[in-house]
Design a protein around this motif. Structure first.
Motif, PDB file in Angstrom:
ATOM      1  N   CYS A   1      40.257  77.892  47.270  1.00  0.00           N
ATOM      2  CA  CYS A   1      40.472  76.556  48.147  1.00  0.00           C
ATOM      3  C   CYS A   1      42.031  76.091  48.418  1.00  0.00           C
ATOM      4  O   CYS A   1      42.065  75.845  49.738  1.00  0.00           O
ATOM      5  CB  CYS A   1      39.994  75.391  47.345  1.00  0.00           C
ATOM      6  SG  CYS A   1      37.924  75.636  47.219  1.00  0.00           S
ATOM      7  N   LEU A   2      42.724  76.094  47.677  1.00  0.00           N
ATOM      8  CA  LEU A   2      43.976  75.689  47.862  1.00  0.00           C
ATOM      9  C   LEU A   2      44.787  76.823  48.946  1.00  0.00           C
ATOM     10  O   LEU A   2      45.750  76.451  49.571  1.00  0.00           O
ATOM     11  CB  LEU A   2      44.895  75.640  46.467  1.00  0.00           C
ATOM     12  CG  LEU A   2      44.503  74.468  45.554  1.00  0.00           C
ATOM     13  CD1 LEU A   2      45.338  74.629  44.434  1.00  0.00           C
ATOM     14  CD2 LEU A   2      44.658  73.175  46.275  1.00  0.00           C
ATOM     15  N   ASP A   3      44.420  78.116  48.557  1.00  0.00           N
ATOM     16  CA  ASP A   3      45.060  78.947  49.494  1.00  0.00           C
ATOM     17  C   ASP A   3      44.524  78.883  50.998  1.00  0.00           C
ATOM     18  O   ASP A   3      45.510  78.952  51.861  1.00  0.00           O
ATOM     19  CB  ASP A   3      44.594  80.398  49.075  1.00  0.00           C
ATOM     20  CG  ASP A   3      45.440  81.009  47.802  1.00  0.00           C
ATOM     21  OD1 ASP A   3      46.342  80.442  47.483  1.00  0.00           O
ATOM     22  OD2 ASP A   3      44.916  81.945  47.175  1.00  0.00           O
TER      23      ASP A   3
ATOM     24  N   LEU B   1      43.762  75.810  52.212  1.00  0.00           N
ATOM     25  CA  LEU B   1      44.539  74.689  52.679  1.00  0.00           C
ATOM     26  C   LEU B   1      45.890  74.991  53.029  1.00  0.00           C
ATOM     27  O   LEU B   1      46.464  74.495  53.973  1.00  0.00           O
ATOM     28  CB  LEU B   1      44.439  73.488  51.717  1.00  0.00           C
ATOM     29  CG  LEU B   1      43.152  72.846  51.362  1.00  0.00           C
ATOM     30  CD1 LEU B   1      43.239  71.936  50.077  1.00  0.00           C
ATOM     31  CD2 LEU B   1      42.778  72.059  52.464  1.00  0.00           C
ATOM     32  N   GLU B   2      46.497  75.703  52.332  1.00  0.00           N
ATOM     33  CA  GLU B   2      47.969  76.238  52.418  1.00  0.00           C
ATOM     34  C   GLU B   2      48.121  76.918  54.032  1.00  0.00           C
ATOM     35  O   GLU B   2      49.178  76.572  54.356  1.00  0.00           O
ATOM     36  CB  GLU B   2      48.348  77.169  51.348  1.00  0.00           C
ATOM     37  CG  GLU B   2      50.007  77.575  51.347  1.00  0.00           C
ATOM     38  CD  GLU B   2      50.771  76.414  51.056  1.00  0.00           C
ATOM     39  OE1 GLU B   2      51.971  76.676  51.461  1.00  0.00           O
ATOM     40  OE2 GLU B   2      50.440  75.306  50.627  1.00  0.00           O
TER      41      GLU B   2
ATOM     42  N   ALA C   1      41.240  67.907  46.474  1.00  0.00           N
ATOM     43  CA  ALA C   1      42.669  68.836  46.114  1.00  0.00           C
ATOM     44  C   ALA C   1      43.333  67.859  45.014  1.00  0.00           C
ATOM     45  O   ALA C   1      43.884  68.635  44.195  1.00  0.00           O
ATOM     46  CB  ALA C   1      43.496  68.603  47.526  1.00  0.00           C
TER      47      ALA C   1
ATOM     48  N   ILE D   1      41.501  68.998  41.783  1.00  0.00           N
ATOM     49  CA  ILE D   1      42.003  70.085  41.490  1.00  0.00           C
ATOM     50  C   ILE D   1      43.717  69.959  40.695  1.00  0.00           C
ATOM     51  O   ILE D   1      43.963  70.628  39.503  1.00  0.00           O
ATOM     52  CB  ILE D   1      42.247  71.295  42.285  1.00  0.00           C
ATOM     53  CG1 ILE D   1      40.835  71.730  43.077  1.00  0.00           C
ATOM     54  CG2 ILE D   1      43.064  72.544  42.041  1.00  0.00           C
ATOM     55  CD1 ILE D   1      40.951  72.435  44.212  1.00  0.00           C
ATOM     56  N   ARG D   2      44.353  69.275  41.448  1.00  0.00           N
ATOM     57  CA  ARG D   2      45.521  68.866  40.656  1.00  0.00           C
ATOM     58  C   ARG D   2      45.643  68.039  39.275  1.00  0.00           C
ATOM     59  O   ARG D   2      46.565  68.556  38.264  1.00  0.00           O
ATOM     60  CB  ARG D   2      46.313  67.891  41.820  1.00  0.00           C
ATOM     61  CG  ARG D   2      47.814  67.626  41.455  1.00  0.00           C
ATOM     62  CD  ARG D   2      48.556  66.792  42.245  1.00  0.00           C
ATOM     63  NE  ARG D   2      47.837  65.603  42.494  1.00  0.00           N
ATOM     64  CZ  ARG D   2      48.446  64.459  43.385  1.00  0.00           C
ATOM     65  NH1 ARG D   2      49.539  65.030  44.150  1.00  0.00           N
ATOM     66  NH2 ARG D   2      47.795  63.283  43.401  1.00  0.00           N
TER      67      ARG D   2
ATOM     68  N   MET E   1      49.144  73.814  41.486  1.00  0.00           N
ATOM     69  CA  MET E   1      49.785  73.250  42.721  1.00  0.00           C
ATOM     70  C   MET E   1      51.036  73.830  42.951  1.00  0.00           C
ATOM     71  O   MET E   1      52.107  73.095  42.828  1.00  0.00           O
ATOM     72  CB  MET E   1      49.802  71.942  42.576  1.00  0.00           C
ATOM     73  CG  MET E   1      48.614  70.977  42.001  1.00  0.00           C
ATOM     74  SD  MET E   1      47.334  71.396  43.096  1.00  0.00           S
ATOM     75  CE  MET E   1      47.910  70.562  44.439  1.00  0.00           C
TER      76      MET E   1
ATOM     77  N   ARG F   1      51.545  75.368  45.905  1.00  0.00           N
ATOM     78  CA  ARG F   1      51.390  75.666  47.270  1.00  0.00           C
ATOM     79  C   ARG F   1      52.156  74.847  48.105  1.00  0.00           C
ATOM     80  O   ARG F   1      51.851  73.415  48.086  1.00  0.00           O
ATOM     81  CB  ARG F   1      50.060  75.574  47.917  1.00  0.00           C
ATOM     82  CG  ARG F   1      49.301  76.988  47.441  1.00  0.00           C
ATOM     83  CD  ARG F   1      48.751  76.969  46.156  1.00  0.00           C
ATOM     84  NE  ARG F   1      47.845  78.165  46.043  1.00  0.00           N
ATOM     85  CZ  ARG F   1      47.137  78.447  45.024  1.00  0.00           C
ATOM     86  NH1 ARG F   1      47.680  77.885  43.931  1.00  0.00           N
ATOM     87  NH2 ARG F   1      46.631  79.648  44.777  1.00  0.00           N
TER      88      ARG F   1
ATOM     89  N   VAL G   1      50.721  72.352  50.933  1.00  0.00           N
ATOM     90  CA  VAL G   1      49.321  71.430  50.517  1.00  0.00           C
ATOM     91  C   VAL G   1      50.279  70.157  49.626  1.00  0.00           C
ATOM     92  O   VAL G   1      49.737  69.140  49.880  1.00  0.00           O
ATOM     93  CB  VAL G   1      48.822  72.191  49.066  1.00  0.00           C
ATOM     94  CG1 VAL G   1      47.841  71.222  48.493  1.00  0.00           C
ATOM     95  CG2 VAL G   1      47.728  73.364  49.816  1.00  0.00           C
ATOM     96  N   ASN G   2      51.272  70.445  48.749  1.00  0.00           N
ATOM     97  CA  ASN G   2      51.969  69.442  48.066  1.00  0.00           C
ATOM     98  C   ASN G   2      52.497  68.619  49.150  1.00  0.00           C
ATOM     99  O   ASN G   2      52.553  67.171  49.149  1.00  0.00           O
ATOM    100  CB  ASN G   2      52.924  69.966  47.461  1.00  0.00           C
ATOM    101  CG  ASN G   2      52.277  70.716  45.966  1.00  0.00           C
ATOM    102  OD1 ASN G   2      51.283  70.200  45.343  1.00  0.00           O
ATOM    103  ND2 ASN G   2      52.870  71.739  45.506  1.00  0.00           N
TER     104      ASN G   2
END
Length: 244
Positions: A167-169, A171-172, A197, A200-201, A208, A210, A213-214
């Motif tokens: 999921c983070l990938d 978003l990134e 997000a 997840i963090r 975290m 990415r 994303v941050n």
């Protein structure tokens, strides 16, 4: 005068999504915070509002709207205030894909570790078969029975961590190209995905890594709605429910 009541859970990601939409839109609402670990979402009075026995549910002038992504779009369409949907049809279609992503990818990714956490909070209640019998949908009833029997295995939790990373990938990849998920403006796309997000963090901070994303999370945190929606504390019981 319009009447708006939100039935929600303090730490519920889907409730956070709807609170974000209400605060961004500037809609005043009456808060009805349910204690999910005490299964208040299965009380007959609430099931009359949302037969699925989950939060959130929005009651507007006596009519209920359920399912968080649908509620978020409803809030944008039904009330005056800043628009939360792009004017461009292509960007609006992209926004709706992110709404679907929040339901079909982000929620399943965080479900297992979140439910595992809830299991410890509701351990005593799970011993009561009468409580489990009141769960209105077969899928949720099966999941709570799984919690009663020991919860998720280490392998299932590890698989969830892999899904969170995926999921983070995604978003990134998007946020490396655009400031917000649907383009240049904050929209329902961001509202739908932000709570997941953040979850997840909180669950796996080591994921975290990415940078885009941050930066997106930092931009979102500057909005007045962010802390107000995600760290909801108008009800005294909020202090008793860790907002993971």
């Amino acid at each position: 005068m319009s009447s708006v009541t939100l039935y929600h859970g303090m730490a519920s990601t889907c409730s956070k999504k709807v609170r974000l939409s209400l605060y961004e839109k500037g809609v005043a609402f009456e808060s009805r915070l349910l204690d999910l670990q005490k299964f208040e979402q299965h009380d007959p009075a609430y099931l009359a509002i949302n037969p699925n026995g989950v939060v959130p549910a929005l009651v507007h002038d006596g009519r209920s709207v359920i399912e968080s992504s649908i509620i978020a779009e409803y809030v944008d369409e039904a009330f005056e205030g800043p628009t939360l949907s792009p004017a461009d049809p292509v960007a609006r279609a992209r926004m709706r894909l992110w709404l679907r992503f929040s339901d079909e990818a982000a929620y399943p990714a965080i479900a297992a570790p979140t439910w595992q956490y809830m299991r410890h909070r509701a351990a005593k209640a799970l011993e009561d078969q009468a409580i489990l019998a009141r769960v209105p949908t077969a899928e949720r009833r099966e999941r709570w029975n799984k919690m009663a029997k020991g919860g998720y295995s280490d392998e299932e939790i590890e698989a969830a961590v892999v899904r969170m990373g995926a999921c983070l990938d995604k978003l990134e990849a998007q946020l490396a190209e655009t400031e917000w998920l649907a383009g240049d403006a904050f929209s329902l796309a961001d509202i739908a995905v932000l709570p997941f997000a953040v979850r997840i963090r909180n669950l796996k901070p080591e994921l975290m890594t990415r940078p885009a994303v941050n930066r997106w999370l930092e931009r979102a945190a500057e909005r007045p709605s962010f802390a107000r929606a995600l760290e909801f504390s108008e009800d005294p019981r909020a202090a008793e429910l860790p907002n993971i």
